[in-house]
Write a protein that holds these residues in place. Structure first.
Motif, PDB file in Angstrom:
ATOM      1  N   LYS A 118      48.039  52.935 -13.958  1.00  0.00           N
ATOM      2  CA  LYS A 118      47.541  54.216 -15.169  1.00  0.00           C
ATOM      3  C   LYS A 118      48.995  54.030 -16.279  1.00  0.00           C
ATOM      4  CE  LYS A 118      45.616  57.425 -11.736  1.00  0.00           C
ATOM      5  NZ  LYS A 118      44.310  57.440 -12.294  1.00  0.00           N
ATOM      6  N   ALA A 133      45.600  63.085 -22.870  1.00  0.00           N
ATOM      7  CA  ALA A 133      46.241  64.150 -22.271  1.00  0.00           C
ATOM      8  C   ALA A 133      48.282  63.876 -22.732  1.00  0.00           C
ATOM      9  CB  ALA A 133      46.261  64.179 -20.814  1.00  0.00           C
ATOM     10  N   VAL A 156      50.152  67.236 -13.998  1.00  0.00           N
ATOM     11  CA  VAL A 156      48.844  66.982 -13.346  1.00  0.00           C
ATOM     12  C   VAL A 156      50.175  65.601 -12.656  1.00  0.00           C
ATOM     13  CG1 VAL A 156      46.903  65.461 -13.597  1.00  0.00           C
ATOM     14  CG2 VAL A 156      47.153  67.545 -14.850  1.00  0.00           C
ATOM     15  N   LYS A 158      50.368  61.958 -10.582  1.00  0.00           N
ATOM     16  CA  LYS A 158      49.828  60.588 -10.849  1.00  0.00           C
ATOM     17  C   LYS A 158      50.105  59.143  -9.927  1.00  0.00           C
ATOM     18  CE  LYS A 158      45.616  62.227 -14.305  1.00  0.00           C
ATOM     19  NZ  LYS A 158      44.476  61.237 -15.029  1.00  0.00           N
ATOM     20  N   VAL A 168      45.991  61.418  -7.588  1.00  0.00           N
ATOM     21  CA  VAL A 168      46.277  62.398  -8.997  1.00  0.00           C
ATOM     22  C   VAL A 168      46.427  64.113  -7.784  1.00  0.00           C
ATOM     23  CG1 VAL A 168      44.287  63.676 -10.465  1.00  0.00           C
ATOM     24  CG2 VAL A 168      44.802  60.942 -10.452  1.00  0.00           C
ATOM     25  N   VAL A 170      46.125  67.499  -9.262  1.00  0.00           N
ATOM     26  CA  VAL A 170      46.067  68.629 -10.590  1.00  0.00           C
ATOM     27  C   VAL A 170      46.469  70.282  -9.333  1.00  0.00           C
ATOM     28  CG1 VAL A 170      44.835  69.684 -11.855  1.00  0.00           C
ATOM     29  CG2 VAL A 170      44.263  67.698 -11.158  1.00  0.00           C
ATOM     30  N   GLU A 199      51.088  64.501 -16.024  1.00  0.00           N
ATOM     31  CA  GLU A 199      50.312  64.592 -17.735  1.00  0.00           C
ATOM     32  C   GLU A 199      49.922  65.978 -17.759  1.00  0.00           C
ATOM     33  OE1 GLU A 199      47.101  61.230 -17.356  1.00  0.00           O
ATOM     34  OE2 GLU A 199      46.441  62.740 -17.087  1.00  0.00           O
ATOM     35  N   GLU A 200      50.344  66.340 -18.558  1.00  0.00           N
ATOM     36  CA  GLU A 200      50.036  67.607 -19.337  1.00  0.00           C
ATOM     37  C   GLU A 200      48.444  68.226 -18.493  1.00  0.00           C
ATOM     38  OE1 GLU A 200      52.085  68.305 -22.922  1.00  0.00           O
ATOM     39  OE2 GLU A 200      49.931  68.442 -23.339  1.00  0.00           O
ATOM     40  N   LYS A 201      48.115  69.097 -18.682  1.00  0.00           N
ATOM     41  CA  LYS A 201      46.918  69.472 -17.710  1.00  0.00           C
ATOM     42  C   LYS A 201      46.254  70.003 -19.115  1.00  0.00           C
ATOM     43  CE  LYS A 201      46.337  72.876 -14.466  1.00  0.00           C
ATOM     44  NZ  LYS A 201      46.977  74.088 -13.221  1.00  0.00           N
ATOM     45  N   ILE A 202      45.114  69.401 -18.605  1.00  0.00           N
ATOM     46  CA  ILE A 202      43.701  69.480 -20.017  1.00  0.00           C
ATOM     47  C   ILE A 202      42.660  70.502 -19.289  1.00  0.00           C
ATOM     48  CG2 ILE A 202      45.015  67.970 -22.037  1.00  0.00           C
ATOM     49  CD1 ILE A 202      42.565  66.266 -20.766  1.00  0.00           C
ATOM     50  N   GLU A 206      33.481  67.178 -17.373  1.00  0.00           N
ATOM     51  CA  GLU A 206      34.298  66.276 -17.409  1.00  0.00           C
ATOM     52  C   GLU A 206      32.775  65.505 -17.727  1.00  0.00           C
ATOM     53  OE1 GLU A 206      36.973  64.428 -14.390  1.00  0.00           O
ATOM     54  OE2 GLU A 206      37.291  66.836 -13.974  1.00  0.00           O
ATOM     55  N   MET A 287      37.708  64.288 -21.040  1.00  0.00           N
ATOM     56  CA  MET A 287      37.359  65.384 -20.689  1.00  0.00           C
ATOM     57  C   MET A 287      37.053  66.324 -21.554  1.00  0.00           C
ATOM     58  SD  MET A 287      39.600  67.902 -18.329  1.00  0.00           S
ATOM     59  CE  MET A 287      39.751  67.990 -17.026  1.00  0.00           C
ATOM     60  N   ILE A 296      40.976  60.820 -19.479  1.00  0.00           N
ATOM     61  CA  ILE A 296      41.332  60.849 -18.376  1.00  0.00           C
ATOM     62  C   ILE A 296      41.904  60.097 -17.162  1.00  0.00           C
ATOM     63  CG2 ILE A 296      41.620  63.877 -18.223  1.00  0.00           C
ATOM     64  CD1 ILE A 296      39.051  63.490 -16.666  1.00  0.00           C
ATOM     65  N   GLU A 297      40.257  58.935 -17.420  1.00  0.00           N
ATOM     66  CA  GLU A 297      40.710  57.809 -16.928  1.00  0.00           C
ATOM     67  C   GLU A 297      39.936  55.923 -17.160  1.00  0.00           C
ATOM     68  OE1 GLU A 297      40.233  56.982 -12.859  1.00  0.00           O
ATOM     69  OE2 GLU A 297      37.556  58.470 -13.030  1.00  0.00           O
TER      70      GLU A 297
HETATM   71  P1  AMP Z   1      41.726  60.472 -12.314  1.00  0.00           P
HETATM   72  O1  AMP Z   1      41.719  60.077 -11.009  1.00  0.00           O
HETATM   73  O2  AMP Z   1      42.820  60.079 -13.638  1.00  0.00           O
HETATM   74  O3  AMP Z   1      40.654  60.153 -13.037  1.00  0.00           O
HETATM   75  O4  AMP Z   1      41.712  62.128 -11.911  1.00  0.00           O
HETATM   76  C1  AMP Z   1      41.143  62.493 -10.838  1.00  0.00           C
HETATM   77  C2  AMP Z   1      40.910  64.018 -10.990  1.00  0.00           C
HETATM   78  O5  AMP Z   1      41.914  65.027 -11.719  1.00  0.00           O
HETATM   79  C3  AMP Z   1      40.282  63.924 -12.971  1.00  0.00           C
HETATM   80  O6  AMP Z   1      38.329  63.159 -12.615  1.00  0.00           O
HETATM   81  C4  AMP Z   1      39.948  65.028 -13.147  1.00  0.00           C
HETATM   82  O7  AMP Z   1      39.438  66.548 -12.727  1.00  0.00           O
HETATM   83  C5  AMP Z   1      41.232  65.441 -12.538  1.00  0.00           C
HETATM   84  N1  AMP Z   1      42.211  65.364 -13.656  1.00  0.00           N
HETATM   85  C6  AMP Z   1      42.619  64.271 -14.057  1.00  0.00           C
HETATM   86  N2  AMP Z   1      44.366  63.830 -15.299  1.00  0.00           N
HETATM   87  C7  AMP Z   1      43.911  65.847 -15.949  1.00  0.00           C
HETATM   88  C8  AMP Z   1      44.899  66.255 -16.869  1.00  0.00           C
HETATM   89  N3  AMP Z   1      45.199  65.631 -17.445  1.00  0.00           N
HETATM   90  N4  AMP Z   1      44.751  67.548 -16.670  1.00  0.00           N
HETATM   91  C9  AMP Z   1      43.411  68.464 -15.527  1.00  0.00           C
HETATM   92  N5  AMP Z   1      42.749  67.761 -14.803  1.00  0.00           N
HETATM   93  C10 AMP Z   1      43.239  65.959 -14.589  1.00  0.00           C
END
Ligand code: AMP
Length: 437
Positions: A118, A133, A156, A158, A168, A170, A199-202, A206, A287, A296-297
């Motif tokens: 990441k 983010a 957030v 990770k 991850v 949140v 990470e900042e929460k956004i 999705e 997002m 976000i990924e």
């Molecule tokens: P990821 O494995 O990075 O996709 O994260 C899993 C889930 O966490 C995502 O599908 C989002 O719902 C949530 N998420 C990841 N990053 C953020 C973020 N910066 N802000 C808010 N929600 C997040």
């Protein structure tokens, strides 16, 4: 491109190997099997449902090492290898196979860093002005806690590396953010947690978009949406995914073009700048925030179960398009047509999933064949008495198509009633965003 070039591609492609054992791999095999010129599809290791798919059998070399599977590819005159899961991609299986002269759909180890680190992916996005983010990278618990203290709001948290979708958190509070940091640095995810991303929460809805890439060019597939949480109302623990639907109506054709220009093309160009010839799927989990879409990924392969929902939408040319990508010649591929249906996918999970999965339960499937219903096996195997039994958490997915999402989901849920095993559980609200009932 000319008819001739396209039929040449079709004629060459006879024997395919797909690496993996899940529903994703079964659905890819099913989509490829529709192509008349393909003679045989192997899935390694495959699962209890592999041989239900036309032209498809499991391939299980005695030894599990990469060299054994490469030797099998040579022996079986495999024209194309498709690598389904992220772990072999991150470990460099595509590199080894290409070095051995095989034609592979799936990125190299270097390209797979989009998903396997990441930190790498975030730095890559910043370098290439791809919206994401804000974040901090931390190598120690003390440093991470200090960043959190300074920021003063929940973050957030990770783990940097691959953690089977569980790395991850949140966070809703500073306390929870602290706990998540401590948990990762206590070694819960092994070396995947040597670095932490804060990470900042956004906020925002999705959606996932996918591109098939040949290293220089790409084509975009219909968007899909999945449901990661175990329980209805998007509650409970995160899972590998409990269902999905496609095409996700949240974004239209114009949005897809905008997202291609804003995210997918800069991603592929950024990889080229790093001398990475990225052949495979670029999956961007987005997002849609009030200040625009943000990544976000990334995943370096098809999502599971989004893939199961998507495959029935693919026209017969799918096999040639994947093969052209693997050859680095997407321009020679026929146009990929799309079936104009709504597709719904529901995952049936085993008793105890995801915490403590029960295995070995007999599965009864009393479904008559139906052209708009597919059952894609995942955690299944065939026992010594030829029964199909459960062998993993997400056991199988039922996928159905209809003229509307209501029709598709009704058909999928009706079909699921005819499947049973001890402790079967699934969400009844998959696709609630697009259903009226
Ligand atoms: P990821 O494995 O990075 O996709 O994260 C899993 C889930 O966490 C995502 O599908 C989002 O719902 C949530 N998420 C990841 N990053 C953020 C973020 N910066 N802000 C808010 N929600 C997040």
């Amino acid at each position: 491109m000319s008819q001739n070039q396209s039929s040449k591609i079709l004629n060459e492609l006879k024997r395919i190997l797909i690496i993996g054992s899940g529903g994703r791999e079964n659905s890819i095999a099913w989509a490829l099997s529709k192509n008349q010129s393909i003679e045989q599809i192997y899935i390694s290791p495959g699962n209890g449902g592999t041989s239900n798919i036309e032209k498809c059998i499991c391939l299980r070399p005695k030894s599990k090492d990469d060299e054994a599977i490469i030797l099998e590819c040579k022996r079986l005159l495999i024209n194309l290898v498709i690598i389904g899961p992220e772990v072999p991609l991150a470990e460099g299986l595509a590199n080894k196979m290409r070095e051995a002269g095989l034609i592979v759909f799936g990125p190299s180890k270097e390209g797979a860093q989009l998903e396997s680190s990441k930190d790498w992916a975030k730095a890559f996005m910043k370098e290439n002005n791809i919206p994401t983010a804000n974040y901090w990278t931390s190598y120690s618990k003390e440093d991470a806690l200090e960043i959190l203290n300074r920021y003063g709001q929940p973050l957030v948290i990770k783990a940097d590396g691959l953690a089977a979708g569980k790395g991850v958190t949140v966070c809703e509070s500073i306390e929870q953010s602290r706990d998540a940091i401590k948990e990762i640095f206590s070694g819960k995810f092994g070396p995947a947690g040597n670095k932490v991303i804060l990470e900042e929460k956004i906020v925002g809805p999705e959606v996932s978009i996918f591109a098939l890439c040949d290293g220089e060019k790409l084509i975009v597939l219909p968007p899909a949406q999945d449901h990661k949480r175990l329980l209805e109302g998007d509650k409970g623990p995160n899972t590998g995914g409990m269902g999905a639907y496609a095409p996700a109506p949240l974004i239209d054709q114009k949005d897809i073009q905008d997202l291609t220009d804003l995210i997918l093309i800069p991603t592929l160009k950024g990889l080229q700048k790093k001398n990475i010839k990225y052949i495979g799927v670029i999956y961007a989990g987005l997002m849609l925030t009030s200040s625009g879409p943000k990544v976000i990924e990334y995943n370096c392969r098809f999502g599971d179960p989004e893939c199961q929902a998507l495959m029935p939408l693919m026209g017969e040319e799918f096999a040639s398009v994947i093969y052209s990508c693997a050859l680095g010649e997407l321009e020679k591929a026929p146009k990929l047509t799309r079936n104009n249906f709504c597709s719904a996918c529901i995952v049936a999970a085993a008793k105890g999933y995801p915490e403590k999965t029960q295995k070995g339960d007999q599965i009864n499937i009393n479904l008559k064949p139906h052209s708009s219903v597919q059952v894609f096996h995942a955690g299944t195997e065939i026992d010594q008495f030829d029964n199909i039994i459960t062998s993993g958490g997400r056991v199988l997915s039922v996928v159905a198509q209809g003229k509307s999402f209501d029709e598709a989901f009704d058909l999928a849920y009706d079909s699921l009633k005819k499947i049973n095993f001890d402790g079967i559980h699934f969400r009844n609200d998959i696709g609630y965003q697009v259903r009226s009932n």
